[in-house]
Design a protein around this motif. Structure first.
Motif, PDB file in Angstrom:
ATOM      1  N   GLU B 114       1.863  92.584  23.189  1.00 36.43           N
ATOM      2  CA  GLU B 114       2.303  92.258  21.621  1.00 36.43           C
ATOM      3  C   GLU B 114       2.554  90.057  22.340  1.00 36.43           C
ATOM      4  O   GLU B 114       2.031  89.521  22.562  1.00 36.43           O
ATOM      5  N   ASN B 115       3.585  90.318  23.646  1.00 35.58           N
ATOM      6  CA  ASN B 115       3.371  88.893  24.721  1.00 35.58           C
ATOM      7  C   ASN B 115       2.657  88.893  24.995  1.00 35.58           C
ATOM      8  O   ASN B 115       2.350  87.528  24.887  1.00 35.58           O
ATOM      9  N   VAL B 116       1.400  89.804  25.732  1.00 33.43           N
ATOM     10  CA  VAL B 116       0.116  89.257  25.945  1.00 33.43           C
ATOM     11  C   VAL B 116      -0.708  88.447  25.449  1.00 33.43           C
ATOM     12  O   VAL B 116      -1.385  87.643  25.285  1.00 33.43           O
ATOM     13  N   ARG B 117      -0.640  89.007  23.850  1.00 33.59           N
ATOM     14  CA  ARG B 117      -1.525  88.593  22.976  1.00 33.59           C
ATOM     15  C   ARG B 117      -1.329  87.062  22.253  1.00 33.59           C
ATOM     16  O   ARG B 117      -1.753  86.350  22.433  1.00 33.59           O
ATOM     17  N   LYS B 118       0.522  86.773  22.610  1.00 35.33           N
ATOM     18  CA  LYS B 118       0.620  85.572  22.155  1.00 35.33           C
ATOM     19  C   LYS B 118       0.305  84.667  23.403  1.00 35.33           C
ATOM     20  O   LYS B 118       0.337  83.339  23.125  1.00 35.33           O
ATOM     21  N   ILE B 119       1.185  85.421  24.860  1.00 42.97           N
ATOM     22  CA  ILE B 119       0.436  84.159  25.879  1.00 42.97           C
ATOM     23  C   ILE B 119      -1.142  83.827  25.918  1.00 42.97           C
ATOM     24  O   ILE B 119      -1.487  82.542  26.046  1.00 42.97           O
ATOM     25  N   ILE B 120      -1.599  84.576  25.399  1.00 40.10           N
ATOM     26  CA  ILE B 120      -3.586  84.652  25.314  1.00 40.10           C
ATOM     27  C   ILE B 120      -3.039  83.328  24.331  1.00 40.10           C
ATOM     28  O   ILE B 120      -4.820  82.353  24.422  1.00 40.10           O
ATOM     29  N   ALA B 121      -3.146  83.615  23.146  1.00 43.18           N
ATOM     30  CA  ALA B 121      -3.091  82.537  21.875  1.00 43.18           C
ATOM     31  C   ALA B 121      -2.830  81.162  21.825  1.00 43.18           C
ATOM     32  O   ALA B 121      -3.561  80.279  21.977  1.00 43.18           O
TER      33      ALA B 121
END
Lengths: 63, 399
Positions: B114-121
């Protein structure tokens, strides 16, 4: 089918967990394999076979 | 007979060296000449590569006489370096490996998704705000794994240019011999400082270096020096390889629009597309380095004690007996047995993290930037042929 593992040789790459998460997991202290289901049903045979093939330490066998 | 010089040249940037095709046919082992005039063997067929990486007669230790080197700079570095995990075996390897494997379990990696998703966004938002054209490598492909690994380790991201540059220089071949040594020294001093602080006062931060200092160094399981090497190994392996994979994966999709379209039409193909990117590019382009510690036979040919060997992951991953039409980038391939992360006890400890980051990127990148494309002619891109890890220096894109 019975799963046999040689835990001493495990390097904790996690491939078995990716292939057959119902059968394998990893401990929190060292990341080494733990067998969740030592006698998996036949419908998991393909997943277990993949776990055996991908295991980089050749840790998993069946009988 | 003419002996090919090594590293082997590529005829096209997104294909493996042509010579490997002949080597696989003529095999099972092929002779190459190195920068200093010495010779070594290449192992190129899939089954032989997997067998070699399990064979204890092929040593990974640079201390063994005859250990082959890619370049003068590599020779200087490997000779000067203290024990590096991929050069160890037996109990020492186990001890070091388990310090890393506990941190990179499937469970811990999934907890980061989930954290990686946020960083990508956020990174894509920043790109859109800056506007095109811009460099995809520094703004996205390298930034993402750097952010992820610094957060996991507990290293300030502000220092990313410092460790990205020094990590790059550590694995570069075409630099003066003292450059990788100096880069390694810089990294050692940097991580030594961070670890010393944590050894004195671990505090309650929930990060890998804190746990390394508190649970492993303070308890005497590993030395401070070993912890320092593990720290820069994890930083380097955590951003450099993944960064190059994200760049080359994006480029493969841009150069194969039918495959991109296929992947976008069926989200379940993202996983197989990621495995195909790993197989097709095989960024550890120079293979795994080994020395024979006794005579051994492969398919009737003998490698003598003291001879150097390169075990070619990229060649195994393009062996047509395992992967039909191997040069074709095909996101629907179902084989998952590639050796892009190597094989045997030194297989990549961070592979599930790399997979997860790649899966998350290729689930959203082209949805967010549907017109993503190169901002320069493909022919103008500069590829890292002179590096242990293949990649692209910069990837100017527009959308």
């Amino acid at each position: 089918m019975r799963i046999i593992i040689n835990r001493e040789k495990c390097i904790g790459a996690g491939n078995c967990v990716m292939s057959a998460p119902a059968v394998f997991t990893q401990d929190d202290d060292e990341g080494l394999v733990i067998v969740l289901d030592p006698n998996p049903s036949d419908d998991l045979a393909d997943a277990v076979a993949e776990a055996m093939e991908l295991c980089p330490g050749k840790v998993i066998s069946t009988e | 007979m003419n002996v090919a010089s090594y590293p082997l040249p590529r005829s096209a940037p997104l294909l493996q060296p042509d010579a490997l095709k002949n080597f696989r046919l003529e095999g099972p082992i092929s002779r190459v000449r190195l920068w200093n005039g010495t010779e070594a063997w290449l192992i190129t067929r899939y089954d032989d590569v997997r067998a070699a990486l399990l064979d204890s007669r092929l040593s990974e230790s640079p201390k063994d006489p005859g250990y082959p080197m890619f370049s003068e700079s590599r020779a200087a570095l490997v000779g000067a370096e203290d024990v590096f995990i991929t050069h160890t075996q037996g109990d020492e390897h186990k001890r070091l490996r388990r310090v890393m494997s506990r941190e990179l379990t499937v469970k811990r990696v999934e907890a980061q998704r989930e954290n990686v998703r946020k960083i990508i966004a956020k990174l894509i938002d920043d790109m859109v705000e800056k506007g095109s054209p811009l460099d995809f490598v520094s703004n996205f492909a390298l930034a993402l794994p750097s952010l992820v690994i610094t957060e996991l380790l507990g290293v300030p991201y502000e220092d990313h240019e410092f460790f990205e540059e020094n990590s790059r220089l550590r694995v570069a071949l075409d630099v003066p011999a003292d450059v990788p040594i100096r880069a390694t020294k810089e990294l050692s001093e940097y991580f030594s400082r961070i670890l010393r602080d944590k050894e004195k006062d671990p505090g309650d931060s929930d990060d890998i270096l804190t746990r390394l200092a508190r649970d492993h160094v303070a308890t005497g399981l590993i030395s401070h020096e070993q912890a320092v090497i593990l720290a820069y190994t994890m930083v380097q392996a955590g951003h450099e390889t993944t960064g190059n994979m994200l760049t080359l994966g994006t480029l493969l999709l841009l150069r194969n629009p039918d495959q991109l379209e296929l992947m976008l039409s069926d989200p379940s193909l993202v996983k197989t597309a990621v495995e195909e990117m790993l197989r097709h590019t095989s960024v550890l382009q120079l293979g795994m380095v080994r020395t024979a510690t006794e005579d051994l036979e492969i398919d009737g040919r003998t490698i003598r004690k003291g001879e150097g060997v390169f075990v070619m992951l990229n060649s195994a991953n393009h062996d047509p007996s395992i992967y039909p039409d191997p040069d074709q980038f095909d996101v629907t391939r179902t084989e998952r047995n590639h050796v892009a992360f190597s094989y045997g006890i030194h297989q990549c400890a961070g592979q599930q993290l790399a997979r997860m980051e790649m899966q998350e990127v290729f689930s959203v990148l082209f949805q967010r930037l549907p017109n993503l494309r190169l901002a320069v002619p493909f022919e103008d891109l500069k590829f890292k042929e002179q590096s242990v890890v293949y990649g692209v220096d910069a990837l100017p894109v527009t959308w």
